[in-house]
Scaffold this motif. Sequence first.
Motif, short mmCIF file in Angstrom:
data_model
loop_
_atom_site.label_atom_id
_atom_site.label_comp_id
_atom_site.label_asym_id
_atom_site.label_seq_id
_atom_site.Cartn_x
_atom_site.Cartn_y
_atom_site.Cartn_z
N SER A 96 10.41 -2.48 -6.61
CA SER A 96 9.84 -3.24 -5.40
C SER A 96 8.64 -4.07 -5.58
N MET A 97 7.54 -3.53 -6.30
CA MET A 97 6.35 -4.01 -6.27
C MET A 97 6.54 -5.24 -7.02
N CYS A 98 7.38 -5.36 -8.09
CA CYS A 98 7.60 -6.51 -8.88
C CYS A 98 8.07 -7.75 -7.98
N THR A 99 8.85 -7.45 -7.01
CA THR A 99 9.38 -8.29 -6.12
C THR A 99 7.96 -8.92 -5.14
N ASP A 117 7.48 -4.72 -16.50
CA ASP A 117 7.99 -5.79 -15.56
C ASP A 117 6.82 -6.25 -14.46
N LEU A 118 6.24 -4.71 -13.93
CA LEU A 118 5.28 -5.10 -12.79
C LEU A 118 4.10 -5.92 -13.51
N LEU A 119 3.53 -5.28 -14.61
CA LEU A 119 2.29 -6.05 -15.28
C LEU A 119 2.66 -7.38 -15.53
N ASN A 143 1.04 -1.27 -0.07
CA ASN A 143 0.00 0.04 0.11
C ASN A 143 0.79 1.28 -0.05
N GLN A 144 1.94 1.11 0.81
CA GLN A 144 2.83 2.34 0.80
C GLN A 144 3.43 2.52 -0.55
N LEU A 145 3.87 1.50 -1.29
CA LEU A 145 4.51 1.83 -2.68
C LEU A 145 3.54 2.19 -3.47
N GLY A 146 2.20 1.61 -3.47
CA GLY A 146 1.06 1.98 -4.33
C GLY A 146 0.89 3.68 -4.44
N GLN A 147 1.22 4.18 -2.82
CA GLN A 147 1.17 5.74 -3.03
C GLN A 147 2.20 6.31 -3.93
N PHE A 148 3.51 5.79 -3.82
CA PHE A 148 4.55 6.30 -4.47
C PHE A 148 4.23 6.40 -6.02
#
Length: 965
Positions: free
Chosen positions: A352-355, A391-393, A332-337
């Motif tokens: 980071s969200m990829c991992t 990469d994240l998708l 959630n914190q990364l989502g804000q970024f």
Amino acid sequence: MPAVSKGDGMRGLAVFISDIRNCKSKEAEIKRINKELANIRSKFKGDKALDGYSKKKYVCKLLFIFLLGHDIDFGHMEAVNLLSSNRYTEKQIGYLFISVLVNSNSELIRLINNAIKNDLASRNPTFMGLALHCIANVGSREMAEAFAGEIPKILVAGDTMDSVKQSAALCLLRLYRTSPDFVPMGDWTSRVVHLLNDQHLGVVTAATSLITTLAQKNPEEFKTSVSLAVSRLSRIVTSASTDLQDYTYYFVPAPWLSVKLLRLLQCYPPPEDAAVRGRLTECLETILNKAQEPPKSKKVQHSNAKNAVLFEAISLIIHHDSEPNLLVRACNQLGQFLQHRETNLRYLALESMCTLASSEFSHEAVKTHIETVINALKTERDVSVRQRAVDLLYAMCDRSNAQQIVAEMLNYLETADYSIREEIVLKVAILAEKYAVDYTWYVDTILNLIRIAGDYVSEEVWYRVIQIVINRDDVQGYAAKTVFEALQAPACHENLVKVGGYILGEFGNLIAGDPRSSPLIQFNLLHSKFHLCSVPTRALLLSTYIKFVNLFPEIKTTIQDVLRSDSQLKNADVELQQRAVEYLRLSTIASTDILATVLEEMPPFPERESSILAKLKKKKGPGTVTDLEEIKKERNSDVNGGTESTPVNASTVSTPSPSADLLGLGAAPLTSAAPPPSSTGSLLVDVFSDSASVVAPLAPGSEDNFASPDLASSEVVSEEPADTVHDADELIHKFVCKNNGVLFENQLLQIGLKSEFRQNLGRMFIFYGNKTSTQFLNFTPTLICSDELQSSLNLQTKPVDPTVDGGAQVQQVVNIECISDFMEAPILNIQFRYGGTFQNISVKLPITLNKFFQPTEMASQDFFQRWKQLSNPQQEMQNIFKAKHPMDTEITKAKIIGFGSALLEEVDPNPANFVGAGIIHTKTTQIGCLLRLEPNLQAQMYRLTLRTSKETVSQRLCELLSEQF
């Protein structure tokens, strides 16, 4: 540092520098420098002894001249003499000169080392600091050899000043990075860990850097640092900015130390001690909470420091992957970024969200940000951020959102930067295959991919779509219809012509009933593209034409006219000319039955790992986001049914000819006297099939074929007997739970195995296939057993024909009798001559003790009664190990059954555990065996316990089975 006296200004140096700066030309500068060098040389050689100040001044001038880019070949001895001075400024200049100009091969190195030793022994903190800085700056192996034993003593000595401890820690770190073999682990390692409790935060920061590097190579030596690091981190995180005033950076307490401590903790799994683990969780929660607080300063330094700690904390949360609450909060914190105005933050958040997407706890939370990521893909100006969005998708894709993600990637592909187009193409192809529920959607997606970015569609992509279409009866008609329609476009990419030629050649008859796609229209459509294509594609189209002769006899004359034309029969390219001549002759003299046999439809391809995935891994390198597919908790079967339980990199199988037949037709001239085999794309028996007479086709490709997951690709060509047994342990482990497969393959030879075992007897069929068109002469396979193995294993073989024709295969039968338990495996050595060159290949035969397992069914009560009877320490072997492959229940069951034991259901009180029972049969005795496998999904670890009545059997079976998970 001592104060610099007024006389240390070195006015002569200042004047010289001023003169150099005032020079109007390069020539004037060189003239002034040469004049100064002559003056300095005369001073050094003069009869009058120079005082320390003069030496320092002249050495400084030499150093300045060197930094301007001129060679200095004198003055080194004077610099070494400065090291023995008791004045700080003189010693400082001496060390500076040596650090910059003296190389490790210098004859003066012994004198320098003596001076450094004297300063280290002086206990003067200023001089010790200068000596340590010099050691670190030079950092040579000679320096490491001389001082690596001394510096740890200085570091852990109780009377060493804090500033010296800092320098000693960083100096030792430098020496360990350059020459780790000279830095001995010893008693000092346990003492250096306690520097994490030092009152001076500078010492703690330097020690943390050192311990982190050492722990990566020697984790057991430094595992006590975990609790100390957590304790120190807790004190920093919970402190106010005023508590650590000297180490607070823009209202963030000790950010550099916090980051280093978090990195140190990433060298280890989550702490086992509940109190330490709870304290660490509190620290991480506090860091996440502080990220939500309003900033205490608007300056960028404040946000940078705060975010540096936050991202390192998130990396630790991801590394541990054990706290669902923390993982979701981090997501959630990364989502804000993701929508932050700072580009670097958006980049780091996507990375980071990829991992995070690979964790079963946070995968769903990551998916909630799909719209934001798609928007980033469309609107980001920075290409590196767009690449991370791709990469994240790819990482967040699963069966529920695959069609949306693939569609967005295809839309983006039309305007994507050229640098990332190939990678996007590979990812779209992998996702379309992996999550295809409707195979018509898969075909549409790949054809759309070729249309949009045909230049970036590698051969692996169109090979794969053909492989899948051939293996799926329900999509063949649709594929033929779709490629026929796609080929009608005025401008078609050559890859589309390849796919169209192959599919219509195999399945054009499925759409021939429609007048709009009659046989003649299909042929004319393909032939209209012929002159625009490269030689390999034309060769494929000629193979399609001969397939049409079999499918559509009514257009045989038209096709023969094309093959008979001068442009084909007299083509400058020998491959096209040969095909035209042979296909024309084949269509003329062969009967309908022979044509139908030679040109029959391709059989299904063996199941293999997607070569597209292998290419993507190779392109991205290990440890990247593409490897997330291997550690995702959700496992979906691919379009060809079933996921390979042991993902490995697909190997490359090279065919003898650079233009191998893409439609499975041999290039050798055919006559009516002897009907050819049904498909000579590969003349080797498919050892994966139940019938040894089935022919295994090559995948559609010339030199880069679809590789078997069981393939051990290696090449041994030497005049001497092979010194090594290639891929020995890897091959043994691959065959522990199965009896059939490809044992070895290189450009010349393929060795396949089929085996069966019953009690203490077994039979193994070894297939030797000649992949070339040249004979193997003096072909001699030999089984080699050690003396110890000969007493435990009785092997009987029959000799094989010493001549193996090109494209042929010979079979050897090995009868096996297990006399007693054994640890080793026999070695198969093959020697032969190919084209006048002696070839020597050695591989281990996968005959392992578990092959003589007979499963035994037992009730729960009987199992545990027998389990207690086998309670002596020498009867039990236990191994706790990290999972090497995805922890899939069904795959685990299949492996235990394949290992040879019976899988006992509802025996263990914990339903997540697996238990098995069986008997190892040998000629001399029978050995009962019980096994218990306990998976820990959170820690991604297993505990395997084996109990048998014989210690060596327990040890060997535990060793073999542990490698399977």
